[in-house]
Write a protein that holds these residues in place. Structure first.
Motif, PDB file in Angstrom:
ATOM      1  N   LEU B 198       0.833  -1.205   0.000  1.00 18.64           N
ATOM      2  CA  LEU B 198       0.000   0.000   0.000  1.00 18.64           C
ATOM      3  C   LEU B 198       0.871   1.258   0.000  1.00 18.64           C
ATOM      4  CD1 LEU B 198      -2.124  -2.106   0.875  1.00 18.64           C
ATOM      5  CD2 LEU B 198      -3.083  -0.377   2.406  1.00 18.64           C
ATOM      6  N   PRO B 199       0.597   2.205  -0.898  1.00 15.67           N
ATOM      7  CA  PRO B 199       1.258   3.503  -0.800  1.00 15.67           C
ATOM      8  C   PRO B 199       0.925   4.108   0.562  1.00 15.67           C
ATOM      9  CG  PRO B 199       0.081   3.313  -2.881  1.00 15.67           C
ATOM     10  CD  PRO B 199      -0.342   2.153  -2.032  1.00 15.67           C
ATOM     11  N   ALA B 200       1.965   4.539   1.284  1.00 14.44           N
ATOM     12  CA  ALA B 200       1.736   4.976   2.662  1.00 14.44           C
ATOM     13  C   ALA B 200       2.639   6.149   2.994  1.00 14.44           C
ATOM     14  CB  ALA B 200       2.025   3.816   3.626  1.00 14.44           C
ATOM     15  N   SER B 201       2.074   7.138   3.703  1.00 18.78           N
ATOM     16  CA  SER B 201       2.926   8.250   4.119  1.00 18.78           C
ATOM     17  C   SER B 201       2.535   8.745   5.505  1.00 18.78           C
ATOM     18  CB  SER B 201       2.857   9.389   3.093  1.00 18.78           C
ATOM     19  OG  SER B 201       1.524   9.684   2.781  1.00 18.78           O
ATOM     20  N   GLN B 202       3.487   9.418   6.140  1.00 20.15           N
ATOM     21  CA  GLN B 202       3.254  10.005   7.452  1.00 20.15           C
ATOM     22  C   GLN B 202       2.805  11.442   7.289  1.00 20.15           C
ATOM     23  OE1 GLN B 202       7.079   9.203   9.359  1.00 20.15           O
ATOM     24  NE2 GLN B 202       6.121   7.603  10.597  1.00 20.15           N
ATOM     25  N   VAL B 203       1.880  11.846   8.143  1.00 18.75           N
ATOM     26  CA  VAL B 203       1.291  13.177   8.031  1.00 18.75           C
ATOM     27  C   VAL B 203       1.314  13.830   9.419  1.00 18.75           C
ATOM     28  CG1 VAL B 203      -0.802  14.459   7.395  1.00 18.75           C
ATOM     29  CG2 VAL B 203      -0.270  12.300   6.234  1.00 18.75           C
ATOM     30  N   ASP B 204       1.523  15.125   9.456  1.00 16.37           N
ATOM     31  CA  ASP B 204       1.423  15.866  10.710  1.00 16.37           C
ATOM     32  C   ASP B 204      -0.054  15.923  11.106  1.00 16.37           C
ATOM     33  OD1 ASP B 204       1.228  17.657  12.760  1.00 16.37           O
ATOM     34  OD2 ASP B 204       2.212  19.323  11.713  1.00 16.37           O
ATOM     35  N   GLY B 205      -0.424  15.074  12.027  1.00 12.68           N
ATOM     36  CA  GLY B 205      -1.823  14.943  12.407  1.00 12.68           C
ATOM     37  C   GLY B 205      -2.324  16.052  13.319  1.00 12.68           C
ATOM     38  N   MET B 206      -1.460  17.002  13.631  1.00 15.89           N
ATOM     39  CA  MET B 206      -1.901  18.117  14.470  1.00 15.89           C
ATOM     40  C   MET B 206      -2.338  19.305  13.603  1.00 15.89           C
ATOM     41  SD  MET B 206      -1.416  16.517  17.177  1.00 15.89           S
ATOM     42  CE  MET B 206      -1.362  17.376  18.746  1.00 15.89           C
ATOM     43  N   ASN B 207      -2.039  19.219  12.329  1.00 19.64           N
ATOM     44  CA  ASN B 207      -2.298  20.338  11.420  1.00 19.64           C
ATOM     45  C   ASN B 207      -3.436  19.972  10.460  1.00 19.64           C
ATOM     46  OD1 ASN B 207      -2.200  22.120   9.158  1.00 19.64           O
ATOM     47  ND2 ASN B 207      -0.118  22.713   9.741  1.00 19.64           N
ATOM     48  N   VAL B 208      -4.571  20.575  10.675  1.00 19.98           N
ATOM     49  CA  VAL B 208      -5.768  20.198   9.915  1.00 19.98           C
ATOM     50  C   VAL B 208      -5.585  20.411   8.410  1.00 19.98           C
ATOM     51  CG1 VAL B 208      -6.910  22.444  10.248  1.00 19.98           C
ATOM     52  CG2 VAL B 208      -8.301  20.413   9.848  1.00 19.98           C
ATOM     53  N   PHE B 230      -2.757   4.371   2.451  1.00 25.70           N
ATOM     54  CA  PHE B 230      -2.535   4.348   3.898  1.00 25.70           C
ATOM     55  C   PHE B 230      -1.912   5.655   4.355  1.00 25.70           C
ATOM     56  CE2 PHE B 230      -0.601   3.345   7.920  1.00 25.70           C
ATOM     57  CZ  PHE B 230      -1.315   2.282   8.446  1.00 25.70           C
ATOM     58  N   LEU B 231      -2.487   6.240   5.392  1.00 27.87           N
ATOM     59  CA  LEU B 231      -1.907   7.452   5.985  1.00 27.87           C
ATOM     60  C   LEU B 231      -1.664   7.208   7.473  1.00 27.87           C
ATOM     61  CD1 LEU B 231      -4.199  10.189   4.367  1.00 27.87           C
ATOM     62  CD2 LEU B 231      -1.859   9.578   3.680  1.00 27.87           C
TER      63      LEU B 231
END
Lengths: 323, 319
Positions: B198-208, B230-231
């Motif tokens: 699955l293409p997957a990346s990390q995201v800053d989950g504090m920034n809407v 996937f995120l």
């Protein structure tokens, strides 16, 4: 009427329902290219294609859950567990999810999924492959549990299950696939939650289902040779459990034996006996007997395994004890 | 991005925060029973990702589900009434805090067996693939879920069948009191997803805003036929796992450090510095949220309890 095998009857029901309703599809391990480990779905892959005949990885948790999810979204999946023993791996998906979502969310969603699962002992498969765990599935409100004993009932009950809006565990006893019985041409359903008298008699009531029903009928035939007429009741569905015919019969014979292939303790027999005494106490002439699997993990060695399972002799002995 | 959208995000962030604070208050007053899991600190994930969905997309999540229920559009009063055990609740008082759903909004609920809803999400996506629609399924779960078999079987099935599902891991650093590194052999959860193709990346989950962009991109990929995505949203829950959490497993310094990245603060600073809103407008939103919540509690208080007949309703569709 044609005499066909239970395997054929189940296969016919599936095929006819897939032709009738495009939302019906099947998924499970080796059901497609292989044709089903018990050959129930042989030819389906070519007939319906890979979208409607979905070979899955060996992932019972995902099979159970994904079938439930697809049902919630409006499809009518028939998910096959290669054997009911493997359905243990999917227990949470079946019991905590498929069987609960309708109630737990206040009736908002439906989960019209059918879980097919062949099971039972007597095939020298050892302890992990020989369970008759029907009662475990029947314990939980929210799930319906069906287990047919004849080709006619198997076809009609499976059609009813596929058309039902409720989640259903459809348990097939693997040693019954070869038995033959009369099955009419054309469409019919057998209602879920309705018991059936399979043999009439006035001396004793034998209550059974699935493989136990066949054992009970064989015992009844032998008893008839000795002038003892047994009435044989087929429960067909374990939840909802229809006690009507069994109770009526008991009020006529005053004596009953309950036959099941599962273990005796906390079994189907325990439930049936409890209900008979609750609702028919005044008609009880003798202790109600239970014939069931001994309390052992089933062994491999043939004679040893058979000695733990139910048979006609044990049913006959139980009947003679109370006559 | 329009001003209205930013302001709506701000309203939702504040609504979730205040709703959770109000729930905590009601729990301590004994108005809410069972377990109560607060979403405080993680608000940007539900707000930013659900904002990116189209109307026919499915949403399904775990038991920390108040925020998802709110952002799909369920009225706060119906959620509050559910938690009060009232018949007017969104699940008629039968589900409680962990089991909120609104099928009309394609929100399939809160599920309380960790990981148990991942195959359900896979199944929802399977149904849409089967019907050849352009609907995707947004499936939310915590970092703790990535250690149970359900996760691995669901990602494998979704990958094998190329199902239109977006897995959104809310990595708040702890499964209950167990830090990710103490429970997962692989600490970058995206790597687990990549193992299943699955293409997957990390995201800053504090920034809407970043959550929104990443979700939009992932959903576009799904609709372009690129299969499941996937995120991993990096986030933090400011409060305990549930009410009564002794919080022995983390330091107050750690919590304070994360609180500097408060998702409401991040958006508020952006709105003010970019002159997309002034202080008075935001205060007005705060006030209207407060009023709506007062009314929600009043509604929940005044609603009737389920009747004895309700006990036996909805066990089966066909009696």
């Amino acid at each position: 009427m044609a005499r066909i095998t239970m395997r054929q009857a189940i296969s016919d029901a599936l095929r006819e329902e897939m032709h009738r309703d495009p939302d019906v599809f099947i998924m499970g391990e080796e059901i497609g290219v292989w044709g089903g480990t018990y050959a129930v779905t042989r030819g389906f892959y070519d007939e319906f294609g890979p979208e409607r005949v979905r070979d899955t990885p060996i992932s019972e948790m995902a099979i159970g859950g994904a079938a439930a999810g697809a049902a919630m979204a409006g499809l009518r999946p028939v998910a096959e567990f290669m054997t009911i023993n493997f359905a243990f791996v999917a227990f949470d998906a079946i019991i905590n999810h498929a069987a609960k979502v309708h109630y737990m969310f206040g009736g908002q969603m439906k989960c019209p999924v059918v879980f097919r699962a062949p099971g039972g002992g007597g095939r020298q498969l050892g302890a992990t492959h020989s369970h008759t765990p029907d009662v475990i599935f029947a314990h939980f409100p929210g799930l319906k549990v069906v287990s047919p004993a004849t080709p006619y009932d198997a076809k009609g009950l499976l059609k009813a299950a596929i058309r039902s809006d409720d989640p259903i565990m459809f348990i097939e006893h693997a040693t019954l696939y070869q038995i033959r019985g009369e099955v009419p041409e054309g469409d019919y359903v057998v209602p879920i939650g309705v018991s059936d008298i399979k043999r009439t008699g006035s001396d004793v009531t034998i209550i059974a289902y699935a493989q136990g029903l066949q054992v009970a009928l064989s015992a009844a035939e032998q008893l008839a040779n000795e002038g003892i007429e047994a009435e044989v009741v087929d429960l067909r569905s374990l939840r909802p459990l229809d006690m009507g015919p069994a109770l009526e019969s008991f009020k006529k014979t005053f004596k009953a034996v309950v036959v099941e292939e599962g273990h005796r303790s906390y079994g189907i027999g325990s439930e049936v006996v409890a209900r008979l005494q609750e609702e028919g106490f005044d008609y009880m002439d003798a202790p109600i007997k239970r014939v069931a699997q001994f309390e052992v993990p089933l062994p491999y060695s043939q004679q040893l395994e058979q000695s733990a399972l139910i048979n006609a002799d044990r049913v006959i002995a139980a009947v003679k004890e109370i006559l | 991005m329009s001003n209205e959208m930013y302001l709506e995000w701000y309203r939702q962030l504040v609504m979730i925060r205040r709703f959770e604070q109000k729930s905590s208050e009601m729990y301590q007053l004994g108005k809410i029973g069972g377990f109560l899991h607060l979403y405080i600190g993680q608000e940007a994930i539900a707000v930013g990702s659900v904002a990116a969905r189209q109307e026919n997309d499915h949403v399904i999540t775990a038991y920390r589900d108040h925020a998802h229920a709110l952002v799909v559009g369920i009225e706060p009063k119906l959620i509050m009434a559910e938690m009060f055990g009232k018949v007017t609740g969104v699940s008629k008082g039968k589900g409680g805090s962990m089991h909120l759903a609104d099928v009309n909004r394609r929100f399939w609920g809160g599920y309380a067996v960790v990981g148990g809803h991942l195959p359900l999400a896979t199944g929802l996506a399977l149904a849409e693939q089967y019907k050849h629609t352009d609907s995707a399924t947004l499936c939310y779960f915590g970092d703790g879920s990535t250690n149970i078999g359900y996760f691995h079987e669901s990602l494998n099935l979704a990958g094998t069948w190329q199902l239109p599902v977006l897995f959104i891991c809310e990595n708040n650093q702890y499964g209950m009191g167990t830090a990710v590194a103490r429970a997962s052999a692989v600490t970058a959860i995206v790597d687990k997803a990549k193992a299943y193709g699955l293409p997957a990346s990390q995201v800053d989950g504090m920034n809407v805003m970043k959550v929104y962009e990443a979700t939009q991109k992932a959903l576009a990929a799904i609709r372009a036929g690129e299969g499941p995505q996937f995120l991993e949203m990096i986030t933090y829950r400011f409060e305990g796992h549930s009410m009564g959490d002794p919080l022995r497993y983390r330091s107050s310094e750690e919590v304070e450090k994360w609180r500097e990245d408060d998702p409401i603060g991040i958006l508020e600073r952006h709105l003010l510095s970019e002159k997309l809103a002034d202080k008075a407008t935001l205060e007005q939103i705060d006030k209207s949220v407060e009023q709506e919540l007062e009314a929600a509690v009043k509604f929940a208080e005044e609603s009737p309890l389920p009747s004895a007949d309700d006990l036996f309703a909805h066990i089966y569709v066909e009696a």
